[in-house]
Design a protein around this motif. Structure first.
Motif, PDB file in Angstrom:
ATOM      1  N   LYS A  22       0.814  -1.170   0.095  1.00  0.00           N
ATOM      2  CA  LYS A  22      -0.055   0.102  -0.162  1.00  0.00           C
ATOM      3  C   LYS A  22       0.685   1.096   0.133  1.00  0.00           C
ATOM      4  CE  LYS A  22      -4.090   2.034   0.895  1.00  0.00           C
ATOM      5  NZ  LYS A  22      -4.184   3.126   0.072  1.00  0.00           N
ATOM      6  N   LYS A  23       1.969   1.318   0.788  1.00  0.00           N
ATOM      7  CA  LYS A  23       3.088   2.256   0.645  1.00  0.00           C
ATOM      8  C   LYS A  23       3.507   2.674  -0.686  1.00  0.00           C
ATOM      9  CE  LYS A  23       7.026   3.797   3.350  1.00  0.00           C
ATOM     10  NZ  LYS A  23       7.942   3.776   4.309  1.00  0.00           N
ATOM     11  N   ASP A  26       0.750   4.208  -2.830  1.00  0.00           N
ATOM     12  CA  ASP A  26       0.654   5.344  -2.475  1.00  0.00           C
ATOM     13  C   ASP A  26       1.679   6.510  -2.772  1.00  0.00           C
ATOM     14  OD1 ASP A  26      -1.705   4.879  -1.214  1.00  0.00           O
ATOM     15  OD2 ASP A  26      -0.920   4.705   0.836  1.00  0.00           O
ATOM     16  N   GLY A  29       1.420   7.432  -6.326  1.00  0.00           N
ATOM     17  CA  GLY A  29       0.164   8.290  -6.499  1.00  0.00           C
ATOM     18  C   GLY A  29      -1.264   7.515  -6.712  1.00  0.00           C
ATOM     19  N   ILE A  30      -1.100   6.192  -6.482  1.00  0.00           N
ATOM     20  CA  ILE A  30      -2.205   5.226  -6.899  1.00  0.00           C
ATOM     21  C   ILE A  30      -3.015   4.992  -5.620  1.00  0.00           C
ATOM     22  CG2 ILE A  30      -2.830   2.718  -7.648  1.00  0.00           C
ATOM     23  CD1 ILE A  30      -0.213   2.894  -9.043  1.00  0.00           C
ATOM     24  N   GLU A  31      -4.289   5.439  -5.495  1.00  0.00           N
ATOM     25  CA  GLU A  31      -5.039   5.222  -4.231  1.00  0.00           C
ATOM     26  C   GLU A  31      -5.742   4.140  -4.379  1.00  0.00           C
ATOM     27  OE1 GLU A  31      -6.686   8.918  -2.972  1.00  0.00           O
ATOM     28  OE2 GLU A  31      -5.016  10.207  -3.446  1.00  0.00           O
ATOM     29  N   LEU A  32      -5.745   3.191  -3.562  1.00  0.00           N
ATOM     30  CA  LEU A  32      -6.922   2.077  -3.520  1.00  0.00           C
ATOM     31  C   LEU A  32      -7.210   1.928  -2.084  1.00  0.00           C
ATOM     32  CD1 LEU A  32      -4.610  -0.279  -5.559  1.00  0.00           C
ATOM     33  CD2 LEU A  32      -6.657   0.906  -6.446  1.00  0.00           C
ATOM     34  N   ASN A  33      -8.629   1.595  -1.994  1.00  0.00           N
ATOM     35  CA  ASN A  33      -9.038   0.944  -0.753  1.00  0.00           C
ATOM     36  C   ASN A  33      -9.124  -0.521  -0.927  1.00  0.00           C
ATOM     37  OD1 ASN A  33     -11.398   0.051  -2.117  1.00  0.00           O
ATOM     38  ND2 ASN A  33     -12.334   1.983  -1.975  1.00  0.00           N
ATOM     39  N   ASP A  36     -10.728  -2.175  -3.494  1.00  0.00           N
ATOM     40  CA  ASP A  36      -9.914  -2.357  -4.785  1.00  0.00           C
ATOM     41  C   ASP A  36      -8.861  -3.348  -4.669  1.00  0.00           C
ATOM     42  OD1 ASP A  36     -11.416  -0.032  -5.831  1.00  0.00           O
ATOM     43  OD2 ASP A  36     -10.084   1.362  -4.821  1.00  0.00           O
TER      44      ASP A  36
END
Length: 64
Positions: A22-23, A26, A29-33, A36
């Protein structure tokens, strides 16, 4: 996944490394919840299962 116990172990390994992944995303610049990320976790579990089966078959073919 054929083995529910192994599937659980793989999921634990994946979740252990999820913050690092996730880091990385991030930072790119790729935002995922979590919703996703679920398909990617499934893909990772499939890779881990195939790698496990490969190692298992090689171990059977080449006993110590």
């Amino acid at each position: 996944m054929n083995n529910p116990e192994m599937n659980m172990k793989f999921m634990q390994i994946a979740m252990k490394h999820l913050p690092e992944g996730k880091k990385f995303l991030d930072a790119k610049g790729i935002e995922l919840n979590m919703e996703d990320l679920q398909p990617m976790l499934e893909l990772l579990l499939n890779v881990m299962d195939e790698a496990y089966e490969l190692g298992k078959s090689e171990a059977v073919e080449q006993p110590k």
